[in-house]
Every structure is written in structure tokens, then in C-alpha cells.
Design a protein around this motif. Structure first.
Motif, PDB file in Angstrom:
ATOM      1  N   VAL A 112       0.793  -1.177   0.063  1.00 35.52           N
ATOM      2  CA  VAL A 112       0.021   0.148   0.069  1.00 35.52           C
ATOM      3  C   VAL A 112       0.911   1.296  -0.019  1.00 35.52           C
ATOM      4  CG1 VAL A 112      -2.027  -1.063   0.870  1.00 35.52           C
ATOM      5  CG2 VAL A 112      -0.249   0.086   2.528  1.00 35.52           C
ATOM      6  N   VAL A 113       2.191   1.131   0.281  1.00 36.28           N
ATOM      7  CA  VAL A 113       3.084   2.195   0.239  1.00 36.28           C
ATOM      8  C   VAL A 113       3.420   2.713  -0.865  1.00 36.28           C
ATOM      9  CG1 VAL A 113       5.266   3.415   1.198  1.00 36.28           C
ATOM     10  CG2 VAL A 113       3.661   1.702   2.852  1.00 36.28           C
ATOM     11  N   SER A 114       3.871   1.654  -1.778  1.00 33.72           N
ATOM     12  CA  SER A 114       4.392   2.002  -3.170  1.00 33.72           C
ATOM     13  C   SER A 114       3.292   1.863  -4.119  1.00 33.72           C
ATOM     14  CB  SER A 114       5.573   1.085  -3.579  1.00 33.72           C
ATOM     15  OG  SER A 114       5.086  -0.123  -3.477  1.00 33.72           O
ATOM     16  N   ARG A 115       2.040   1.543  -3.598  1.00 37.71           N
ATOM     17  CA  ARG A 115       0.807   1.069  -4.703  1.00 37.71           C
ATOM     18  C   ARG A 115       1.248   0.267  -5.790  1.00 37.71           C
ATOM     19  NH1 ARG A 115      -2.120   7.035  -5.169  1.00 37.71           N
ATOM     20  NH2 ARG A 115      -2.619   7.185  -3.281  1.00 37.71           N
ATOM     21  N   GLN A 116       1.636  -0.885  -5.425  1.00 37.62           N
ATOM     22  CA  GLN A 116       2.096  -2.049  -6.215  1.00 37.62           C
ATOM     23  C   GLN A 116       1.380  -3.323  -5.680  1.00 37.62           C
ATOM     24  OE1 GLN A 116       6.198  -1.799  -6.830  1.00 37.62           O
ATOM     25  NE2 GLN A 116       6.326   0.155  -8.138  1.00 37.62           N
ATOM     26  N   ILE A 117       1.440  -4.364  -6.630  1.00 36.97           N
ATOM     27  CA  ILE A 117       0.879  -5.431  -6.248  1.00 36.97           C
ATOM     28  C   ILE A 117       2.123  -6.751  -7.026  1.00 36.97           C
ATOM     29  CG2 ILE A 117      -0.718  -7.423  -6.621  1.00 36.97           C
ATOM     30  CD1 ILE A 117      -2.896  -5.081  -6.572  1.00 36.97           C
ATOM     31  N   PHE A 118       2.715  -7.277  -6.422  1.00 41.26           N
ATOM     32  CA  PHE A 118       3.735  -8.160  -7.056  1.00 41.26           C
ATOM     33  C   PHE A 118       3.530  -9.638  -6.272  1.00 41.26           C
ATOM     34  CE2 PHE A 118       5.552  -6.589  -3.269  1.00 41.26           C
ATOM     35  CZ  PHE A 118       6.235  -7.476  -2.447  1.00 41.26           C
ATOM     36  N   ASP A 119       3.977 -10.647  -7.032  1.00 45.66           N
ATOM     37  CA  ASP A 119       3.946 -11.864  -6.499  1.00 45.66           C
ATOM     38  C   ASP A 119       5.219 -12.184  -5.544  1.00 45.66           C
ATOM     39  OD1 ASP A 119       1.881 -12.274  -8.232  1.00 45.66           O
ATOM     40  OD2 ASP A 119       2.814 -13.462  -9.659  1.00 45.66           O
ATOM     41  N   GLY A 120       5.066 -12.851  -4.546  1.00 42.09           N
ATOM     42  CA  GLY A 120       5.980 -13.226  -3.450  1.00 42.09           C
ATOM     43  C   GLY A 120       5.771 -13.871  -2.215  1.00 42.09           C
ATOM     44  N   VAL A 121       6.574 -13.979  -1.504  1.00 40.08           N
ATOM     45  CA  VAL A 121       6.618 -14.932  -0.396  1.00 40.08           C
ATOM     46  C   VAL A 121       6.935 -13.957   0.762  1.00 40.08           C
ATOM     47  CG1 VAL A 121       7.531 -17.043   0.870  1.00 40.08           C
ATOM     48  CG2 VAL A 121       7.087 -16.908  -1.689  1.00 40.08           C
ATOM     49  N   ILE A 122       6.017 -14.089   1.992  1.00 38.83           N
ATOM     50  CA  ILE A 122       6.319 -13.730   3.336  1.00 38.83           C
ATOM     51  C   ILE A 122       6.859 -14.716   4.262  1.00 38.83           C
ATOM     52  CG2 ILE A 122       5.639 -12.570   5.247  1.00 38.83           C
ATOM     53  CD1 ILE A 122       3.548 -11.129   3.249  1.00 38.83           C
ATOM     54  N   GLN A 123       8.038 -14.677   4.785  1.00 38.22           N
ATOM     55  CA  GLN A 123       8.485 -15.575   5.574  1.00 38.22           C
ATOM     56  C   GLN A 123       8.280 -15.099   6.900  1.00 38.22           C
ATOM     57  OE1 GLN A 123      12.958 -15.810   4.649  1.00 38.22           O
ATOM     58  NE2 GLN A 123      12.347 -17.347   3.289  1.00 38.22           N
ATOM     59  N   ILE A 124       7.911 -15.767   8.087  1.00 43.08           N
ATOM     60  CA  ILE A 124       7.417 -15.692   9.405  1.00 43.08           C
ATOM     61  C   ILE A 124       7.997 -16.320  10.338  1.00 43.08           C
ATOM     62  CG2 ILE A 124       5.555 -15.328  11.042  1.00 43.08           C
ATOM     63  CD1 ILE A 124       3.605 -14.963   8.540  1.00 43.08           C
ATOM     64  N   GLU A 125       8.834 -15.698  11.307  1.00 39.06           N
ATOM     65  CA  GLU A 125       9.132 -16.531  12.422  1.00 39.06           C
ATOM     66  C   GLU A 125       8.711 -16.144  13.743  1.00 39.06           C
ATOM     67  OE1 GLU A 125      13.513 -16.929  12.839  1.00 39.06           O
ATOM     68  OE2 GLU A 125      14.152 -16.576  10.638  1.00 39.06           O
ATOM     69  N   GLY A 126       8.105 -16.810  14.527  1.00 37.27           N
ATOM     70  CA  GLY A 126       7.379 -16.601  15.452  1.00 37.27           C
ATOM     71  C   GLY A 126       6.369 -15.724  15.359  1.00 37.27           C
ATOM     72  N   ASN A 127       6.325 -14.453  15.680  1.00 38.98           N
ATOM     73  CA  ASN A 127       5.155 -13.756  15.311  1.00 38.98           C
ATOM     74  C   ASN A 127       5.431 -12.720  14.625  1.00 38.98           C
ATOM     75  OD1 ASN A 127       6.274 -12.365  17.439  1.00 38.98           O
ATOM     76  ND2 ASN A 127       4.427 -11.894  18.593  1.00 38.98           N
ATOM     77  N   ARG A 128       6.562 -12.408  13.897  1.00 40.44           N
ATOM     78  CA  ARG A 128       7.129 -11.486  13.034  1.00 40.44           C
ATOM     79  C   ARG A 128       7.588 -11.828  11.727  1.00 40.44           C
ATOM     80  NH1 ARG A 128       8.899  -6.894  16.620  1.00 40.44           N
ATOM     81  NH2 ARG A 128       8.612  -7.522  18.609  1.00 40.44           N
ATOM     82  N   ILE A 129       7.284 -10.830  10.749  1.00 41.16           N
ATOM     83  CA  ILE A 129       7.793 -11.058   9.244  1.00 41.16           C
ATOM     84  C   ILE A 129       9.324 -11.043   9.282  1.00 41.16           C
ATOM     85  CG2 ILE A 129       7.629  -9.874   7.159  1.00 41.16           C
ATOM     86  CD1 ILE A 129       4.960  -8.994   7.707  1.00 41.16           C
ATOM     87  N   ASN A 130       9.772 -11.902   8.817  1.00 38.17           N
ATOM     88  CA  ASN A 130      11.267 -11.949   8.930  1.00 38.17           C
ATOM     89  C   ASN A 130      11.716 -11.388   7.522  1.00 38.17           C
ATOM     90  OD1 ASN A 130      13.740 -13.204   9.683  1.00 38.17           O
ATOM     91  ND2 ASN A 130      13.837 -14.770   8.440  1.00 38.17           N
ATOM     92  N   ALA A 131      11.201 -11.849   6.334  1.00 34.17           N
ATOM     93  CA  ALA A 131      11.547 -11.305   4.982  1.00 34.17           C
ATOM     94  C   ALA A 131      10.258 -11.482   4.073  1.00 34.17           C
ATOM     95  CB  ALA A 131      12.739 -12.303   4.411  1.00 34.17           C
ATOM     96  N   ILE A 132      10.272 -10.491   3.086  1.00 40.77           N
ATOM     97  CA  ILE A 132       9.316 -10.562   2.014  1.00 40.77           C
ATOM     98  C   ILE A 132      10.371 -10.535   0.692  1.00 40.77           C
ATOM     99  CG2 ILE A 132       7.510  -9.142   0.834  1.00 40.77           C
ATOM    100  CD1 ILE A 132       7.179  -7.658   3.207  1.00 40.77           C
ATOM    101  N   ILE A 133       9.974 -11.749   0.067  1.00 45.03           N
ATOM    102  CA  ILE A 133      11.079 -11.981  -1.184  1.00 45.03           C
ATOM    103  C   ILE A 133      10.016 -12.151  -2.423  1.00 45.03           C
ATOM    104  CG2 ILE A 133      12.313 -13.650  -2.169  1.00 45.03           C
ATOM    105  CD1 ILE A 133      12.704 -14.594   1.032  1.00 45.03           C
ATOM    106  N   ALA A 134      10.198 -11.440  -3.562  1.00 43.04           N
ATOM    107  CA  ALA A 134       9.533 -11.557  -4.766  1.00 43.04           C
ATOM    108  C   ALA A 134       9.841 -12.756  -5.399  1.00 43.04           C
ATOM    109  CB  ALA A 134      10.154 -10.332  -5.712  1.00 43.04           C
TER     110      ALA A 134
END
Length: 69
Positions: free
Chosen positions: A11-33
Motif C-alpha cells: 500500500v505504500v508503493s501502490r504496487q502488487i507483486f508476486d512473492g513470499v512472506i517468511q514468518i518467524e514466531g509472530n514477526r515477518i522475517n522477510a518478503i521475497i519476490a
């Protein structure tokens, strides 16, 4: 580690991209296209930041001191 894949809505850059969100515990660790993702949209949760400071009956500086953490 848990992963969620899909069409990520930035929502910040107003873009939609395909990717994976990695979660460790209850926090986002990485967002990878990444290509070949689940056919689902991943969007931020709704945060209602609307508040009337005067309803707290506090001075604005005191309200900020308690609310910001």
C-alpha cells in the motif's frame, strides 16, 4: 519458519507483486519476490488510528507519552 505466498499488496508503493512472506514466531522475517505463488492476495490488516485525544481527558503530551509505546 512459516511462509505465505501470494499476490502481495504494497500500500505504500501502490504496487502488487508476486512473492513470499517468511514468518518467524509472530514477526515477518522477510518478503521475497517470487513467481508461481498461491492465487490469493496478501494485504495489511486494518489499523484504526482515529482517536479523539480530548476524550482521554489528558494533556496531549501526556497522552502521547502513554500511547506511543
Amino acid at each position: 519458519m512459516k511462509t505465505i505466498s501470494g499476490h502481495i499488496v504494497d500500500v505504500v508503493s501502490r504496487q502488487i507483486f508476486d512473492g513470499v512472506i517468511q514468518i518467524e514466531g509472530n514477526r515477518i522475517n522477510a518478503i521475497i519476490a517470487q513467481k508461481n505463488v498461491e492465487d490469493q492476495y496478501i494485504i495489511p490488516g486494518f489499523i484504526d488510528a482515529h482517536i479523539h485525544i480530548e476524550s482521554s481527558m489528558m494533556l496531549p503530551a501526556e497522552f502521547a507519552r502513554l500511547a506511543l509505546p
